[in-house]
Design a protein around this motif. Structure first.
Motif, PDB file in Angstrom:
ATOM      1  N   VAL A 205       0.852  -1.202   0.000  1.00 54.83           N
ATOM      2  CA  VAL A 205       0.000   0.000   0.000  1.00 54.83           C
ATOM      3  C   VAL A 205       0.884   1.247   0.000  1.00 54.83           C
ATOM      4  O   VAL A 205       1.940   1.264   0.638  1.00 54.83           O
ATOM      5  N   THR A 206       0.441   2.265  -0.703  1.00 51.21           N
ATOM      6  CA  THR A 206       1.149   3.555  -0.669  1.00 51.21           C
ATOM      7  C   THR A 206       0.996   4.151   0.726  1.00 51.21           C
ATOM      8  O   THR A 206      -0.123   4.378   1.186  1.00 51.21           O
ATOM      9  N   SER A 207       2.140   4.443   1.379  1.00 51.92           N
ATOM     10  CA  SER A 207       2.066   5.056   2.711  1.00 51.92           C
ATOM     11  C   SER A 207       2.491   6.524   2.663  1.00 51.92           C
ATOM     12  O   SER A 207       2.480   7.210   3.666  1.00 51.92           O
ATOM     13  N   GLY A 208       2.879   7.027   1.496  1.00 52.29           N
ATOM     14  CA  GLY A 208       3.219   8.439   1.330  1.00 52.29           C
ATOM     15  C   GLY A 208       4.049   8.602   0.076  1.00 52.29           C
ATOM     16  O   GLY A 208       4.460   7.599  -0.506  1.00 52.29           O
TER      17      GLY A 208
ATOM     18  N   LEU B  62       6.400   7.769  -4.932  1.00 58.98           N
ATOM     19  CA  LEU B  62       7.306   8.321  -5.953  1.00 58.98           C
ATOM     20  C   LEU B  62       8.252   7.247  -6.477  1.00 58.98           C
ATOM     21  O   LEU B  62       8.516   7.147  -7.671  1.00 58.98           O
ATOM     22  N   ARG B  63       8.748   6.427  -5.572  1.00 60.84           N
ATOM     23  CA  ARG B  63       9.604   5.319  -5.980  1.00 60.84           C
ATOM     24  C   ARG B  63       8.812   4.358  -6.875  1.00 60.84           C
ATOM     25  O   ARG B  63       9.304   3.840  -7.871  1.00 60.84           O
ATOM     26  N   ALA B  64       7.557   4.150  -6.509  1.00 67.21           N
ATOM     27  CA  ALA B  64       6.702   3.249  -7.296  1.00 67.21           C
ATOM     28  C   ALA B  64       6.501   3.779  -8.712  1.00 67.21           C
ATOM     29  O   ALA B  64       6.454   3.004  -9.668  1.00 67.21           O
ATOM     30  N   HIS B  65       6.415   5.117  -8.865  1.00 75.52           N
ATOM     31  CA  HIS B  65       6.292   5.695 -10.210  1.00 75.52           C
ATOM     32  C   HIS B  65       7.482   5.280 -11.079  1.00 75.52           C
ATOM     33  O   HIS B  65       7.343   5.060 -12.274  1.00 75.52           O
ATOM     34  N   VAL B  66       8.661   5.191 -10.476  1.00 78.67           N
ATOM     35  CA  VAL B  66       9.864   4.802 -11.236  1.00 78.67           C
ATOM     36  C   VAL B  66       9.866   3.284 -11.466  1.00 78.67           C
ATOM     37  O   VAL B  66      10.079   2.810 -12.589  1.00 78.67           O
ATOM     38  N   GLU B  67       9.574   2.530 -10.411  1.00 82.12           N
ATOM     39  CA  GLU B  67       9.727   1.068 -10.504  1.00 82.12           C
ATOM     40  C   GLU B  67       8.667   0.395 -11.379  1.00 82.12           C
ATOM     41  O   GLU B  67       8.865  -0.743 -11.814  1.00 82.12           O
TER      42      GLU B  67
ATOM     43  N   PRO C 107      23.280   1.952 -12.401  1.00 79.02           N
ATOM     44  CA  PRO C 107      22.891   3.335 -12.132  1.00 79.02           C
ATOM     45  C   PRO C 107      22.134   3.970 -13.293  1.00 79.02           C
ATOM     46  O   PRO C 107      22.428   3.693 -14.443  1.00 79.02           O
ATOM     47  N   LEU C 108      21.179   4.812 -12.930  1.00 82.63           N
ATOM     48  CA  LEU C 108      20.398   5.519 -13.946  1.00 82.63           C
ATOM     49  C   LEU C 108      19.880   6.833 -13.368  1.00 82.63           C
ATOM     50  O   LEU C 108      19.924   7.055 -12.159  1.00 82.63           O
ATOM     51  N   ALA C 109      19.417   7.682 -14.275  1.00 81.95           N
ATOM     52  CA  ALA C 109      18.799   8.940 -13.848  1.00 81.95           C
ATOM     53  C   ALA C 109      17.296   8.784 -14.011  1.00 81.95           C
ATOM     54  O   ALA C 109      16.837   8.132 -14.943  1.00 81.95           O
ATOM     55  N   ALA C 110      16.533   9.378 -13.109  1.00 86.95           N
ATOM     56  CA  ALA C 110      15.075   9.364 -13.262  1.00 86.95           C
ATOM     57  C   ALA C 110      14.543  10.776 -13.081  1.00 86.95           C
ATOM     58  O   ALA C 110      14.973  11.508 -12.192  1.00 86.95           O
ATOM     59  N   LEU C 111      13.635  11.142 -13.977  1.00 83.95           N
ATOM     60  CA  LEU C 111      12.900  12.398 -13.825  1.00 83.95           C
ATOM     61  C   LEU C 111      11.527  12.006 -13.312  1.00 83.95           C
ATOM     62  O   LEU C 111      10.796  11.273 -13.986  1.00 83.95           O
ATOM     63  N   VAL C 112      11.204  12.459 -12.107  1.00 83.39           N
ATOM     64  CA  VAL C 112       9.908  12.121 -11.515  1.00 83.39           C
ATOM     65  C   VAL C 112       9.052  13.383 -11.534  1.00 83.39           C
ATOM     66  O   VAL C 112       9.329  14.349 -10.819  1.00 83.39           O
ATOM     67  N   VAL C 113       8.057  13.378 -12.411  1.00 86.59           N
ATOM     68  CA  VAL C 113       7.239  14.582 -12.629  1.00 86.59           C
ATOM     69  C   VAL C 113       5.766  14.247 -12.454  1.00 86.59           C
ATOM     70  O   VAL C 113       5.184  13.523 -13.252  1.00 86.59           O
TER      71      VAL C 113
ATOM     72  N   PRO D 238       9.821  11.670   1.478  1.00 90.23           N
ATOM     73  CA  PRO D 238      10.689  12.042   0.350  1.00 90.23           C
ATOM     74  C   PRO D 238      11.027  10.857  -0.530  1.00 90.23           C
ATOM     75  O   PRO D 238      10.938   9.704  -0.088  1.00 90.23           O
ATOM     76  N   LEU D 239      11.445  11.134  -1.748  1.00 93.82           N
ATOM     77  CA  LEU D 239      11.841  10.070  -2.666  1.00 93.82           C
ATOM     78  C   LEU D 239      13.225   9.552  -2.328  1.00 93.82           C
ATOM     79  O   LEU D 239      13.475   8.340  -2.349  1.00 93.82           O
TER      80      LEU D 239
END
Ligand code: KG4
Ligand code: ZN
Length: 335
Positions: free
Chosen positions: A78-81, A112-117, A129-135, A332-333
């Motif tokens: 579950v998303t906790s924040g 936010l991490r879930a948006h990337v994963e 390693p990679l870069a992520a733009l989280v928008v 925070p992310l």
């Protein structure tokens, strides 16, 4: 390994089911867009109440779609924040109840991490390693994901999030809610070079961004035309505004990736659904020889699959929560 993921951080009641970390079995969303549209934005109390009504039917729907039952799950994620506190509490309370009743591990997921994963459901394991733009609507940052899977923040907006800027300008020019997709649509008929809106901090040394000046510049431009009795070409305004946002994201993210020696870029979050952002990143990454990972549009905007995917990663790593899991509206992310 089956993980059920519950997402209630904002205005979508969403449930996903993921098998063995990489296979999507179900992804069901009960959207609240129509409920919030008359207000021109998300009303937190309305969102929490609607989550309460929609969550159990949405879970049932996802289980039917996946052809399994709660007893088949290996964990409830579950998303906790971060997110709206009342909305988050509905999801977390329900997840705790299900975990307790069915004797399943509970996993707390960072939205936010879930948006990337979520990208792992379409592209397989992310290769840091990679870069992520989280928008997204409430968040805009550039992060580095290290080989250990940890995020390190490289830059962020110092004022408005990109989605917030899209939504505010859309509202100002009388488009519907949510504004991002409306601006995206209107901008296709406009000229992105028609109006030279500001790109704040574009050439400074940091990877930070500022978007509130752009928003003010668009509003000032429209008021000036109005005062002069002239009709604006709203498609040109939308295209030029969108171009300014996209320019800043592309320039800053690619510079961060280059400086940090990161060879792949992941786009994540609702604004990553923007057609111009996707096209410009595709061009720029190809030109610079960088790999680009962009989830399909339904997996960019809020969904339950992303929570199930991130939860499955945590479960595989043995990171489970206690039944006293709390919510953190400002989680925070990085860090
Ligand atoms: O990630 P998300 O679904 O929810 C949050 O976590 O905030 O992002 C929602 C944001 C909204 O501001 C919405 O207007 C924006 O993403 N958005 C878009 C597009 N689709 C959604 N912005 C620009 N272009 C789009 N096509
Ligand atoms: Zn989101």
């Amino acid at each position: 390994m089956l993980v059920l993921g519950i997402e209630t951080s904002c205005d979508e009641t969403a449930v996903g089911i993921v098998e063995d970390r990489f296979t999507l079995r179900a992804n069901v969303i009960a959207s609240q867009v129509d409920l919030h549209a008359p207000y021109g934005g998300v009303v937190p109390e309305v969102a929490a109440r609607a989550h309460l009504e929609a969550l159990l039917p949405t879970i049932d729907h996802a289980l039917v779609e996946a052809g399994c039952g709660l007893s088949d799950m290996d964990a409830i994620a579950v998303t906790s924040g971060p997110g709206l506190i009342g909305a988050l509490l509905v999801g977390v309370s329900a997840a705790k109840g299900l975990a307790l009743a069915h004797d399943k591990p509970l996993v707390g997921v960072n939205h936010l991490r879930a948006h990337v994963e979520v990208a792992q459901l379409e592209f397989g394991a992310l290769e840091p390693p990679l870069a992520a733009l989280v928008v997204s609507g409430g968040h805009t940052s550039i992060v580095a994901m290290g080989a250990d899977g940890r995020f390190r923040q490289l830059g962020a907006t110092i004022d408005d999030a990109a989605g917030e800027a899209f939504d505010k300008i859309a509202r100002f020019i009388g488009l519907g809610y949510p504004g991002g997709p409306e601006i995206d649509r209107l901008a296709r008929q406009g000229d992105p070079a028609a109006i030279d809106f500001p790109r704040a901090m574009l050439h400074d040394d940091s990877y930070d961004m500022s978007l509130s000046g752009l928003k003010t510049a668009v509003i000032r431009y429209l008021r000036k035309l109005e005062a002069a009795g002239q009709e604006p070409d709203l498609a040109d305004v939308a295209a030029s505004f969108q171009e300014a946002i996209v320019d800043v994201q592309v320039v800053k993210t690619l510079r961060a990736a280059r400086d940090e020696g990161l060879e792949r870029v992941v786009l994540a979050g609702g604004v990553a659904a923007n057609s111009r952002l996707r096209a410009r990143f595709a061009d720029a990454c190809e030109r610079e020889g960088l790999g680009l990972v962009v989830p399909s549009i339904p997996l960019c905007t809020d969904n339950g699959a992303m929570v199930a995917a991130s939860g499955a990663n945590l479960l595989a790593a043995g990171t489970v929560a206690d039944l006293d899991l709390g919510v953190d509206p400002n989680l925070p992310l990085a860090g």
